[in-house]
Design a protein around this motif. Sequence first.
Motif, short mmCIF file in Angstrom:
data_model
loop_
_atom_site.label_atom_id
_atom_site.label_comp_id
_atom_site.label_asym_id
_atom_site.label_seq_id
_atom_site.Cartn_x
_atom_site.Cartn_y
_atom_site.Cartn_z
N LYS A 1 -3.79 -0.47 -8.36
CA LYS A 1 -5.16 -0.04 -8.17
C LYS A 1 -5.12 1.30 -7.47
O LYS A 1 -4.46 1.44 -6.44
CB LYS A 1 -5.89 -1.08 -7.31
CG LYS A 1 -7.39 -0.95 -7.31
CD LYS A 1 -8.00 -2.25 -6.84
CE LYS A 1 -9.47 -2.29 -6.62
NZ LYS A 1 -10.34 -1.24 -6.82
N VAL B 1 -8.31 -3.30 2.56
CA VAL B 1 -7.32 -3.99 1.72
C VAL B 1 -6.31 -4.69 2.61
O VAL B 1 -6.05 -4.28 3.73
CB VAL B 1 -6.58 -3.00 0.77
CG1 VAL B 1 -7.52 -2.43 -0.25
CG2 VAL B 1 -5.87 -1.92 1.55
N HIS C 1 -1.67 -1.00 -3.96
CA HIS C 1 -2.81 -0.13 -3.71
C HIS C 1 -2.27 1.28 -3.52
O HIS C 1 -1.52 1.53 -2.57
CB HIS C 1 -3.55 -0.56 -2.43
CG HIS C 1 -3.99 -1.99 -2.47
ND1 HIS C 1 -5.09 -2.41 -3.17
CD2 HIS C 1 -3.47 -3.11 -1.91
CE1 HIS C 1 -5.25 -3.71 -3.03
NE2 HIS C 1 -4.27 -4.17 -2.28
N MET D 1 0.86 -1.18 0.00
CA MET D 1 0.00 0.00 0.00
C MET D 1 0.90 1.23 0.00
O MET D 1 1.81 1.35 0.81
CB MET D 1 -0.91 0.04 1.23
CG MET D 1 -1.79 1.30 1.24
SD MET D 1 -3.07 1.25 2.50
CE MET D 1 -2.13 1.67 3.94
#
Lengths: 1100, 160
Positions: free
Chosen positions: A719, A749, A677, A654
């Motif tokens: 994403k 997530v 992410h 992330m």
Amino acid sequence: MAAGTTILDAARAMGIAIPTLCHYRGMSPYGACRVCLVEIDTPRGPRLVASCSHPVEEATTVRTATPAVLASRRTVLQLLLAQAPDSQELREFARELGVEGTPLEAKPEGKCILCGLCVRVCNDLMKRGAINMFGRGAARQVRPAFGEQTDQCQTCGACVAVCPTGAIDLAKITARRPRQHLTSYDQYLRPRPSIDLAHPQAAPRVPAIDRDNCVHFKTGQCGLCEKVCQAGAIDYDQQAKTVDLDVGAVVLTPGFQAFDATRRMEFGYKLLPNVVTNVQFERLLSASGPTAGHIRRPSDDKAPKRLAFIQCVGSRDPKLGRPYCSSVCCMAATKEAIMAKDHEPDTDVTIFYMDLRAFGKDFERYYNRAKQLGVKYVRCRPSAVQEVRPANTLSIAYLDEDNRSHQSEFDMVVLSLGLSPSATLQEQAQRLDVMLNDWGFACTDELHPMDTSRPGVFVGGAFQEPKDIPDTVMQASAAAARAMSLLVKARGTAIRTKTYPPQRDVTDEPPRIGVFICHCGSNIASVVDVEEVVRRTRQLPHVALAEHNVYTCADDTQDIIKDRIGQCRLNRVIVASCTPRTHEAIFRDTLRDAGLNPYLLEMANIRDQCSWVHSTRPQAATDKAADLVAMAVGRAAQLIPLSEQTSPVNKAAMVIGGGIAGMTAALAMADQGFPVHLVERAAELGGIAPQVYRTLDGMNVPAFVAQTVDRVLKHPKIKQYLQSTVTKVDGHVGDFTSAIATNDGKLEVKHGVVVVATGAVELKPTSFGYGQSDRVMTQLELSSKIGRGEMKLPQNATVVMVQCVEQRTDERPYCSRVCCTTAVRNALLIKQQCPDARVVVLYRDMRTYGFRELAYQQARQGGVLFVRFDADAPPTFELDSGGVIDMTVRDSILQQDLAMKPDLLVLAAPIVGQEDRQAISSLLRVPINADGFFLEAHVKLRPVDFASEGLFLCGTAHAPKFISESISQANAVAARAASILSREVMPVSAQIACVDPEKCVSCMTCVHVCPYLAPIVGEENKAQIQPTVCMGCGSCTSECPAKAITLRHYVDTQILGAIERLLGEIDESTKAPAPAKLAAPSEGASLEQVGIAKPRWTKG
Amino acid sequence: MDQEPVILALCCHYCAYAAADMAGSMRLQYPSSVRILRFPCTGKIEVNYVLSAFERGIDGVMVAGCLEGGCHYLEGNLRARRRMERAKQLLDEIGIGSGRLEMFNLSSAEGPRFAEIATQMHNRIVKLGLSPLRRARSEVLSGVAVMAQASAAAIAGETK
């Protein structure tokens, strides 16, 4: 024993010490000094022989310490002391053996005991015959023929090295001039042997022969090292080999070398003894350096009281063809000045500099500290250094800031040398087809700082541009990430895994300790009486076996250990040898091979911390070795098997922040195949970078950002979550769960790592009429205006740029790093677009480091005016009602006030952390420094990691920096993250803390103590340690008031077990045999020959 | 002092222990009274260990960790220093004296410094003399020994 082995060699191989004086390993025995006498049995009764020359025979009894031996040795030593009364070495040797002085009439002078070792070395080994024995009886002496200095001597110094009494004076022997062998090791400050380690911490720790200076390679003679090395490791026939490697990418990290200071002869390097380079000064400061960390003048070994540093020697010097700035020297000199003051607080330190370039994170604070400590900074480039005799002090003439001339004397002058690219790589780089710039550094561009001109070849460190340690570490990691993006398919294909037998369950067995005591050739056994240590160890409780081996780490000995573990059902193993820092892993592996848990190993360091450091005191060393082994036994008896758990890794990342750093990190990870992410607060990606317009080398930044955004949007592995914020992060390295609040609601997530790339912003200033007039703007606003083509200036306009606005002040004591270069770039752009404009830059120090210096020089040449002002006399500013700006500034060089009416006033506003940094900080529990930037784990060595595992940072969230540096750091993060994401599971160390919930009083002390945030409040409000987060330092265990926490492998019983074995000897010596013991024989007496006790307990 | 002092050196793995190794590879000589015990970090060294060592009769304890600001585990050495200050107070209170305990900071590259602090500590303890607890213990033990010998003689006498 092989036939012909001498008694001495046999005894030493068995670990029995016999003192010697004229014996030299590798030389044929001679028996001259008679110190090594031992008593042997012959058919005609006991007889004294020299053990160094007497061969062992079948079934001979040898006694090394009978009264007759000791008495004879005493007489021999007394005779020798009378023969060589001046030898300090001999006196100390005799004292060790209990002989103080001699009752005999001593010769009036002399150090030589006529053992002839030097003569044999010179004749037999070196084949020179420069010295010999001459004369008879009392007139016998060692000298060259006719007592004249001879050129037969090759000045190798072997005679000096072998002489046991320090009797040789080479100057009396040789007709040549002996020359110290100085090398770049210790910077030519200390001579070194021709066979040595590259440096004390060299990896691999293997010595190498200096072929250019070794007698064997020069003359074919000598070869002593080959005879001395018992491990047979010397191989004179080794040749350089060319190895073909099949690789997918190449990373160039050849480093740099220092400028050759003799090219600036006027500073007197190599002509004046007390002028040293900063590299030499570093060695003088080093505890392992030539002066053991004491600063000493080379001319007289005295501590210098007045020290001067001259900066920019070989940097910022276009006349020498070296126009660039070397970036690191200002801070290096500042550090060296502070260290010099640490050593000797009354040292007077002056640094002569041009601009003090303290541009890095926390550098400005460090510079301020140096000033507070009294380091004097003089802004002047001295032209020469002159020596003042007779004290060899050095005189420097300079102008101060008020243009007054001074002449100061110093005891020592340090030249801060510029950085040059590695000379050895220049030719190689051409072979590699990599383009180099004018000064021999690898060519890269600002938006691709790791990519050389050849695809697949990357660069890291000072070979790209002079840079300091954190920037080097970052760029090297970044180059690794670039290489890994090419190697995705090959990842993991070359891994081999080893299999081990199942581990034996020893939990119910009482301890049966096997102790293996190593001779380490003669490293240990020549000092420590290993037999005695074995004997004492066998007396200790739980010791089932104790034996000694020549090399315990040798393959065959390890096989013996494995056999013994099985045969004697050992369940704890102690190796008493060298340091666990290098060998623990090896022996743990041996235990695993034998089906024992690796945590059942304990080591006693009787070489590095005993025999080597007490080599002149064999008895004391033996006592200490026995104690160290006893401590290991005490600890080993308490060891318990531990299992290493694993934790699964979620291979996603992330990234918080969608600026240039965040996007680059995301792409670099996604290119390696890891899902990403990417969370961005704003409605679109890109951050601040598009406003920058152009890099210094003219690259189009908005176009690059647009390209990067496009790649991110199209990348299948990334994403994006726009207009989103992270609201919660739970879990630990390899296994995080986060909540993201988006416009469409909340979602969750899972990921293995977190990257903080939240960036920073330019502060809107409150001074210089900012916001009151449209003629006043910041540098970033100007860049953006130029980029949009909106910059309009009247004819013959005056543009004034003010640097260090609201920064480098008490309120904001840091430098924003980029503003000087930005001002130079914008000034150049203005000059390009409006050649008639007059551009004035008001500055305090121009911090255009590295190759940025070239643009600064170009701007000066292009007519941009640079006017320096003092921090305490900033420019004045007035804005009248008609919108006209009036400014005056005191020019410190002209000593005059300059008045200006700028049509455009540009302010270098500071870069400050994002408003929401506190929220991110508490979300991830990561620290922020006093200037409002995130704090990395280690400022030098771990510049992209947070202290907590699995969390990383990059970009301006870390500190102000250029786009190229953000890109470099973002790639570095990708490489560091890959070291986690490329695993299937994370190993969890077994040496971790754990809480006893019964004892825990929920006081939260551990939560506050742990720097890694491993303890959490778990069930029933009891503390709980997250195994994957715990680093195993034990800080929480020491601070826990309820003693509820223990650190596995370092529990109290284990530590106290070791301590309790100390001073055991006192018990033995003072304790009389207790009545109970009189009845039963002691357990030690029943031990078998090899020291294997009968098992007291067997399983089934 | 007729007997050699015994000094326990509690060293962190990353700096002090490594420096001690380096002192070895540089063949620096220092007094043999120092016995090193390795810890992951000085942060693990509890006051209890120091007191146990003194209770046992050990003459001096040196705690050696990384340089301040250079701790491998960030701040373990700073906490250790605070604890050792407290331990010193205790030692003063119970009459052993705070001089027998000292904490040092050094980096892994400072072999010579390790030899220097070991020598320094040794000289200090030699000046202070054997630990009062060690002296007391050997007196008690020799008392026990005299009694044991006496009783052994008595037993021997009875069995005759």
